[in-house]
Structure formats: C-alpha cells, structure tokens
Design a protein around this motif. Structure first.
Motif, PDB file in Angstrom:
ATOM      1  N   GLU A   1       0.709  -1.476   0.363  1.00  0.00           N
ATOM      2  CA  GLU A   1      -0.364  -0.004  -0.176  1.00  0.00           C
ATOM      3  C   GLU A   1       1.204   1.268  -0.021  1.00  0.00           C
ATOM      4  OE1 GLU A   1      -0.884  -2.567   2.689  1.00  0.00           O
ATOM      5  OE2 GLU A   1      -1.849  -3.568   1.392  1.00  0.00           O
ATOM      6  N   ALA A   2       1.923   1.249   0.809  1.00  0.00           N
ATOM      7  CA  ALA A   2       2.675   2.808   1.084  1.00  0.00           C
ATOM      8  C   ALA A   2       3.241   2.351  -0.362  1.00  0.00           C
ATOM      9  CB  ALA A   2       3.656   2.468   1.764  1.00  0.00           C
ATOM     10  N   ILE A   3       4.114   1.588  -1.440  1.00  0.00           N
ATOM     11  CA  ILE A   3       4.435   1.628  -2.277  1.00  0.00           C
ATOM     12  C   ILE A   3       3.666   2.457  -3.331  1.00  0.00           C
ATOM     13  CG2 ILE A   3       5.439   0.567  -4.419  1.00  0.00           C
ATOM     14  CD1 ILE A   3       6.468  -1.832  -1.870  1.00  0.00           C
ATOM     15  N   LYS A   4       2.514   1.628  -3.634  1.00  0.00           N
ATOM     16  CA  LYS A   4       1.272   2.198  -4.449  1.00  0.00           C
ATOM     17  C   LYS A   4       0.802   3.878  -4.064  1.00  0.00           C
ATOM     18  CE  LYS A   4      -2.474  -0.304  -6.080  1.00  0.00           C
ATOM     19  NZ  LYS A   4      -4.123  -0.994  -5.588  1.00  0.00           N
ATOM     20  N   ALA A   5       0.966   4.108  -2.773  1.00  0.00           N
ATOM     21  CA  ALA A   5       0.507   5.247  -2.724  1.00  0.00           C
ATOM     22  C   ALA A   5       1.570   6.633  -3.193  1.00  0.00           C
ATOM     23  CB  ALA A   5       0.486   5.150  -0.460  1.00  0.00           C
ATOM     24  N   ARG A   6       3.435   6.620  -2.633  1.00  0.00           N
ATOM     25  CA  ARG A   6       4.280   6.698  -3.401  1.00  0.00           C
ATOM     26  C   ARG A   6       4.007   6.428  -5.074  1.00  0.00           C
ATOM     27  NH1 ARG A   6       9.527   4.619  -4.067  1.00  0.00           N
ATOM     28  NH2 ARG A   6       8.957   3.005  -3.062  1.00  0.00           N
ATOM     29  N   LYS A   7       4.016   5.796  -6.134  1.00  0.00           N
ATOM     30  CA  LYS A   7       4.359   5.453  -7.133  1.00  0.00           C
ATOM     31  C   LYS A   7       2.571   6.660  -7.515  1.00  0.00           C
ATOM     32  CE  LYS A   7       7.389   3.445  -7.693  1.00  0.00           C
ATOM     33  NZ  LYS A   7       8.889   3.721  -8.274  1.00  0.00           N
ATOM     34  N   LEU A   8       1.399   6.303  -6.052  1.00  0.00           N
ATOM     35  CA  LEU A   8       0.795   7.180  -7.292  1.00  0.00           C
ATOM     36  C   LEU A   8       1.252   8.762  -7.570  1.00  0.00           C
ATOM     37  CD1 LEU A   8      -2.541   5.387  -6.235  1.00  0.00           C
ATOM     38  CD2 LEU A   8      -1.957   5.876  -9.155  1.00  0.00           C
TER      39      LEU A   8
END
Length: 74
Positions: A7-14
C-alpha cells in the motif's frame, strides 16, 4: 532500511505519477508533452505488470494522460 508495504509503494507511486501528470498539463512544448506522455504510459504499464496497480487504475491513468495530451478543446 525498512520494507515498504504494498500500500505504501502504491501510494508513493501514485503521488509521483500525479506530479508528472501535473507537470505535463502545464507544459507548452509539444516535444516535452510527448515525452511525459510516453513516460507516464510506460510507468503505468510497468507498475501494472508488477502488480502494484490494478488494471482499472492503469486504465484510469492512461485515460488521464491521453486527455492531457489532447490539450484543451478549442
């Protein structure tokens, strides 16, 4: 170094993609807009391939970047 959650990776990439989308939307040079367009599509596809984004999220990003690439309607 701590491991990031999915979830943290996804949030950072978004967040990163949002910044590039914003830069693209304010760019006036056609070549630069084309570069941003290609980069964003490539990044979205790679993140989808890696399982970070769902197909719906990838398609939403692709739709937004295509809309920005078309420019304002006159």
């Amino acid at each position: 170094m701590t491991d990031e959650t999915a979830e943290a990776i996804k949030a950072r990439k978004l967040t990163q993609l949002e910044a590039v989308l914003e830069a693209m939307s304010s760019e006036t040079r056609e070549l630069s807009r084309a570069f941003y367009h290609g980069w964003i599509l490539s990044a979205a596809m790679e993140l989808w391939d890696r399982g970070v984004f769902t197909q719906e999220e990838r398609l939403a990003i692709e739709a937004r970047v295509t809309l920005i690439a078309q420019g304002p309607e006159e």
